[in-house]
Design an enzyme around this catalytic site. Structure first.
Site, PDB file in Angstrom:
ATOM      1  N   ASP A 115       0.856  -1.183   0.000  1.00  0.00           N
ATOM      2  CA  ASP A 115       0.000   0.000   0.000  1.00  0.00           C
ATOM      3  C   ASP A 115       0.895   1.238   0.000  1.00  0.00           C
ATOM      4  O   ASP A 115       1.705   1.422   0.910  1.00  0.00           O
ATOM      5  CB  ASP A 115      -0.882  -0.009   1.248  1.00  0.00           C
ATOM      6  CG  ASP A 115      -2.012   1.015   1.167  1.00  0.00           C
ATOM      7  OD1 ASP A 115      -1.797   2.088   0.564  1.00  0.00           O
ATOM      8  OD2 ASP A 115      -3.096   0.746   1.703  1.00  0.00           O
ATOM      9  N   LYS A 142      -1.083   9.875   0.042  1.00  0.00           N
ATOM     10  CA  LYS A 142      -1.156  11.208   0.626  1.00  0.00           C
ATOM     11  C   LYS A 142       0.011  11.433   1.589  1.00  0.00           C
ATOM     12  O   LYS A 142       0.315  10.570   2.410  1.00  0.00           O
ATOM     13  CB  LYS A 142      -2.484  11.400   1.353  1.00  0.00           C
ATOM     14  CG  LYS A 142      -3.704  11.373   0.433  1.00  0.00           C
ATOM     15  CD  LYS A 142      -4.989  11.592   1.215  1.00  0.00           C
ATOM     16  CE  LYS A 142      -6.199  11.570   0.287  1.00  0.00           C
ATOM     17  NZ  LYS A 142      -7.464  11.749   1.045  1.00  0.00           N
ATOM     18  N   ASP A 159       4.767   0.408  -8.341  1.00  0.00           N
ATOM     19  CA  ASP A 159       4.530   1.229  -9.527  1.00  0.00           C
ATOM     20  C   ASP A 159       4.346   2.688  -9.148  1.00  0.00           C
ATOM     21  O   ASP A 159       3.980   3.515  -9.994  1.00  0.00           O
ATOM     22  CB  ASP A 159       3.289   0.731 -10.278  1.00  0.00           C
ATOM     23  CG  ASP A 159       2.041   0.781  -9.406  1.00  0.00           C
ATOM     24  OD1 ASP A 159       2.081   0.212  -8.295  1.00  0.00           O
ATOM     25  OD2 ASP A 159       1.032   1.388  -9.813  1.00  0.00           O
ATOM     26  N   THR A 180       1.065  -9.988 -11.485  1.00  0.00           N
ATOM     27  CA  THR A 180       0.010  -9.975 -10.474  1.00  0.00           C
ATOM     28  C   THR A 180      -1.090  -9.011 -10.885  1.00  0.00           C
ATOM     29  O   THR A 180      -0.915  -8.183 -11.788  1.00  0.00           O
ATOM     30  CB  THR A 180       0.569  -9.553  -9.100  1.00  0.00           C
ATOM     31  OG1 THR A 180       0.924  -8.155  -9.163  1.00  0.00           O
ATOM     32  CG2 THR A 180       1.798 -10.363  -8.736  1.00  0.00           C
ATOM     33  N   ARG A 181      -2.219  -9.095 -10.191  1.00  0.00           N
ATOM     34  CA  ARG A 181      -3.333  -8.199 -10.527  1.00  0.00           C
ATOM     35  C   ARG A 181      -2.984  -6.746 -10.262  1.00  0.00           C
ATOM     36  O   ARG A 181      -3.468  -5.844 -10.951  1.00  0.00           O
ATOM     37  CB  ARG A 181      -4.589  -8.617  -9.781  1.00  0.00           C
ATOM     38  CG  ARG A 181      -4.486  -8.650  -8.281  1.00  0.00           C
ATOM     39  CD  ARG A 181      -5.630  -9.454  -7.655  1.00  0.00           C
ATOM     40  NE  ARG A 181      -5.483  -9.589  -6.222  1.00  0.00           N
ATOM     41  CZ  ARG A 181      -6.207  -8.901  -5.340  1.00  0.00           C
ATOM     42  NH1 ARG A 181      -7.077  -8.012  -5.759  1.00  0.00           N
ATOM     43  NH2 ARG A 181      -6.045  -9.084  -4.049  1.00  0.00           N
ATOM     44  N   GLU A 224       0.017  -5.415 -10.652  1.00  0.00           N
ATOM     45  CA  GLU A 224       0.848  -5.003 -11.771  1.00  0.00           C
ATOM     46  C   GLU A 224       0.001  -4.771 -13.021  1.00  0.00           C
ATOM     47  O   GLU A 224       0.209  -3.803 -13.758  1.00  0.00           O
ATOM     48  CB  GLU A 224       1.907  -6.075 -12.033  1.00  0.00           C
ATOM     49  CG  GLU A 224       2.953  -5.667 -13.042  1.00  0.00           C
ATOM     50  CD  GLU A 224       4.035  -6.714 -13.175  1.00  0.00           C
ATOM     51  OE1 GLU A 224       5.200  -6.394 -12.900  1.00  0.00           O
ATOM     52  OE2 GLU A 224       3.705  -7.860 -13.532  1.00  0.00           O
TER      53      GLU A 224
END
Length: 235
Positions: A137, A141, A173, A211-212, A214
């Site tokens: 995660d 912010k 990413d 992976t999902r 990515e």
């Protein structure tokens, strides 16, 4: 150091714990299979972590926040002589991983469904060969950056638990989190970035399964960085 004061389970490195209601089979797996595979932190850690697994293993690898479990199950099938410990507090993700374990029939995975910092503190010194933190995660912010798992206090945990020469592998990413990780590992002094040229961090890790997370990044036009750090002595 105020920015590093949050070092226990109250740190909220992760967000919500549960999403959609579990299907009946998923709930059954959580009630029966998870207790069989869960690392019991109420007991002292074995001097040799290989004792957590039913068959001898040559290496121990920890994945923190395995999401849907695609990477963890892929690595477990690919490396049967490695013992894997997967940490994921999100209940729905844990249920998905348990289904993968059942389908694949692997027996070299152990699990923990809560705060990874508690598990890290339970581990013996120099007991891990590798730690994977993949698409964590990013807490984008700025006011939430203190919740990012990469911090000096957690790098201290990594450094203690990794064997000399052990690896910390990070993928993201989010440019700000990549830079954050490079800055924190450099400041720590106990991790050497292994990259020699750009393709070393732009190329996915060997035998990398997409992976999902990515796939979502690609759809949204973001590229990823794959960072590998070697645990070294602090001088």
């Amino acid at each position: 150091m105020d920015s590093e004061r949050r070092s226990r389970a109250t740190e909220a490195f992760f967000g919500r714990r549960k999403g959609k209601p579990l299907r009946e089979r998923q709930a059954d797996m959580m009630a029966t299979r998870l207790p069989e595979l869960k690392v019991d932190l109420s007991q002292p850690a074995p001097a040799a972590l290989g004792q957590l697994f039913p068959e001898p293993v040559e290496r121990i690898r920890l994945e923190i926040g395995f999401g849907g479990g695609e990477h963890l199950i892929h690595r477990a099938k690919e490396n049967p002589a490695t013992g894997f410990i997967g940490v994921e507090p999100f209940i729905n993700s844990m249920a998905k991983l348990l289904a993968h374990v059942e389908e694949a029939g692997v027996n070299n995975i152990r699990l923990y469904d809560d705060d990874a910092t508690v598990l890290l503190d339970w581990l013996p010194d120099a007991s891990l060969d590798q730690i994977d933190l993949l698409y964590p995660d990013p807490w984008p912010k700025k006011k939430h950056w203190k919740r990012r798992f990469v911090s000096q206090v957690n790098l201290n945990r990594f450094h203690r638990a990794l064997k000399p020469g052990g690896l910390f592998c990070f993928a993201s990413d989010i440019d700000t989190y990549v830079n954050w990780t490079l800055q924190h590992t450099h400041s720590h002094g106990g991790f050497a970035w292994t990259a020699q040229e750009p393709r070393d961090w732009l190329t996915p890790f060997a035998n990398w399964p997409s992976t999902r997370y990515e796939a979502k990044a690609r759809r949204e036009g973001r590229s990823s960085a794959y960072l590998t750090f070697e645990r070294v002595l602090i001088v």
